[in-house]
Design a protein around this motif. Structure first.
Motif, PDB file in Angstrom:
ATOM      1  N   THR A  69       9.376   4.187   4.177  1.00 40.83           N
ATOM      2  CA  THR A  69       7.954   4.761   4.393  1.00 40.83           C
ATOM      3  C   THR A  69       8.051   6.339   3.998  1.00 40.83           C
ATOM      4  OG1 THR A  69       8.183   4.822   6.513  1.00 40.83           O
ATOM      5  CG2 THR A  69       6.876   3.100   5.580  1.00 40.83           C
ATOM      6  N   ASP A  76      -2.481   3.979  -5.449  1.00 38.13           N
ATOM      7  CA  ASP A  76      -2.664   3.241  -4.273  1.00 38.13           C
ATOM      8  C   ASP A  76      -1.568   1.989  -3.956  1.00 38.13           C
ATOM      9  OD1 ASP A  76      -3.609   1.172  -5.997  1.00 38.13           O
ATOM     10  OD2 ASP A  76      -5.327   1.033  -5.023  1.00 38.13           O
ATOM     11  N   SER A  94      -0.433   8.698  -1.952  1.00 31.90           N
ATOM     12  CA  SER A  94      -1.307   7.975  -2.490  1.00 31.90           C
ATOM     13  C   SER A  94      -2.426   8.463  -3.555  1.00 31.90           C
ATOM     14  CB  SER A  94      -2.447   7.549  -1.052  1.00 31.90           C
ATOM     15  OG  SER A  94      -2.758   8.877  -0.666  1.00 31.90           O
ATOM     16  N   ASP A 101       0.766  -1.185   0.037  1.00 32.26           N
ATOM     17  CA  ASP A 101       0.095  -0.207   0.007  1.00 32.26           C
ATOM     18  C   ASP A 101       0.844   1.200   0.014  1.00 32.26           C
ATOM     19  OD1 ASP A 101      -2.267  -1.239  -0.004  1.00 32.26           O
ATOM     20  OD2 ASP A 101      -2.627  -1.348   2.192  1.00 32.26           O
ATOM     21  N   SER A 102       0.534   2.341  -0.593  1.00 29.80           N
ATOM     22  CA  SER A 102       1.074   3.624  -0.726  1.00 29.80           C
ATOM     23  C   SER A 102       1.190   4.389   0.620  1.00 29.80           C
ATOM     24  CB  SER A 102       0.835   4.308  -1.928  1.00 29.80           C
ATOM     25  OG  SER A 102       0.943   3.895  -3.165  1.00 29.80           O
ATOM     26  N   THR A 103       2.120   5.006   0.746  1.00 27.50           N
ATOM     27  CA  THR A 103       2.041   6.153   1.978  1.00 27.50           C
ATOM     28  C   THR A 103       1.159   7.125   1.661  1.00 27.50           C
ATOM     29  OG1 THR A 103       4.019   7.162   1.153  1.00 27.50           O
ATOM     30  CG2 THR A 103       4.374   5.464   2.535  1.00 27.50           C
ATOM     31  N   GLU A 104       0.761   7.739   2.671  1.00 26.42           N
ATOM     32  CA  GLU A 104      -0.275   8.798   2.287  1.00 26.42           C
ATOM     33  C   GLU A 104       0.296   9.923   1.695  1.00 26.42           C
ATOM     34  OE1 GLU A 104      -2.546  12.129   5.203  1.00 26.42           O
ATOM     35  OE2 GLU A 104      -1.301  10.468   6.239  1.00 26.42           O
ATOM     36  N   GLU A 105       1.505  10.239   1.415  1.00 26.91           N
ATOM     37  CA  GLU A 105       2.046  11.121   0.715  1.00 26.91           C
ATOM     38  C   GLU A 105       1.896  11.069  -0.698  1.00 26.91           C
ATOM     39  OE1 GLU A 105       5.223  10.655   4.091  1.00 26.91           O
ATOM     40  OE2 GLU A 105       3.575   9.706   3.016  1.00 26.91           O
TER      41      GLU A 105
END
Length: 250
Positions: free
Chosen positions: A243, A192, A188, A182-186
């Protein structure tokens, strides 16, 4: 994710690329596939590139490999790390044939969603410019801005991967896939999923080992590649993946 990646002409990658590209196996692969060995520049699926993998003693070594498993005339370039050990296609590779793919950064396109409901105002594909309609897939997603992405504070990275030996006529060649998470929030908003990226200089913390008397605490690079690594340590290696990610439009 990871539509392609880039190998920069830098001291950190030069030796790896040179070693892999000057092997007998690399010349055999180039002659058989009719493609050059990519030592620098953009790397695309089906390219022949340098990869770190175990030698016969289980030590880290450098080999040329083809990006992508061949299946039903298609190329599989990635595998989900969450279920690779359960997949019939990847299970054996997860247990015995793990590798690391050197790169400076990887490329991905921002995946945009377009409503497929023709009753929604402004949502019909027919109202989009032809160039955008051409990039729109059946599920309503389309490619937007292209980005170059890498872990923060590094000039190169190692993407975790799996490999297998594929037969082509009377010959056998190594092929690899890149593991994704899963991608990190930065990032996404771009996609994804992202590659599992390991920091080349970061060892496994001592706390990752249940037995503190273990003298030879190998780096996570060695632990990942070593075919004899216990499954629970593989999970910890994945936990130590990068991350803190940076990106730039290109």
């Amino acid at each position: 994710m990871c539509s392609s990646y880039f190998l920069e002409d830098s001291p950190s990658l030069e030796n790896i690329a040179y070693t892999a590209g000057h092997t007998r196996l690399a010349h055999h692969m180039m002659n058989f596939f009719g493609r050059p060995f990519v030592s620098q520049g953009r790397v695309k699926p089906a390219d022949i590139v340098p990869v770190l993998a175990p030698d016969r003693k289980g030590e880290v070594s450098i080999f040329p490999m083809v990006w992508g498993y061949t299946s039903n005339r298609s190329i599989i370039t990635t595998a989900r790390v969450e279920n690779a050990n359960e997949s019939s296609l990847f299970r054996d590779s997860w247990e015995r044939r793990r590798c690391l793919i050197p790169a400076s950064w990887y490329y991905d396109y921002e995946h945009l969603q377009i409503s497929r409901d023709p009753s929604a105002a402004g949502s019909s594909n027919s109202q989009l410019p032809e160039a955008i309609r051409a990039r729109t897939s059946a599920d309503g997603s389309r490619k937007g801005q292209k980005y170059m992405i890498q872990p923060a504070g590094t000039t190169h990275m190692l993407m975790a991967g799996l490999y297998r030996i594929e037969e082509s006529g009377d010959t056998k060649f190594p092929h690899f896939v890149i593991l994704t998470r899963d991608s990190t929030e930065e990032i996404s908003f771009i996609h994804d999923r992202m590659p599992v990226m390991l920091d080349p200089a970061q060892p496994l913390p001592a706390s990752f080992f249940a037995n503190d008397t273990l003298a030879d605490r190998q780096s996570h690079i060695q632990q990942w590649i070593n075919p004899g690594t216990m499954p629970w340590i593989l999970d910890r290696v994945m936990d130590s993946a990068a991350t803190d990610i940076v990106f730039e439009k290109c």
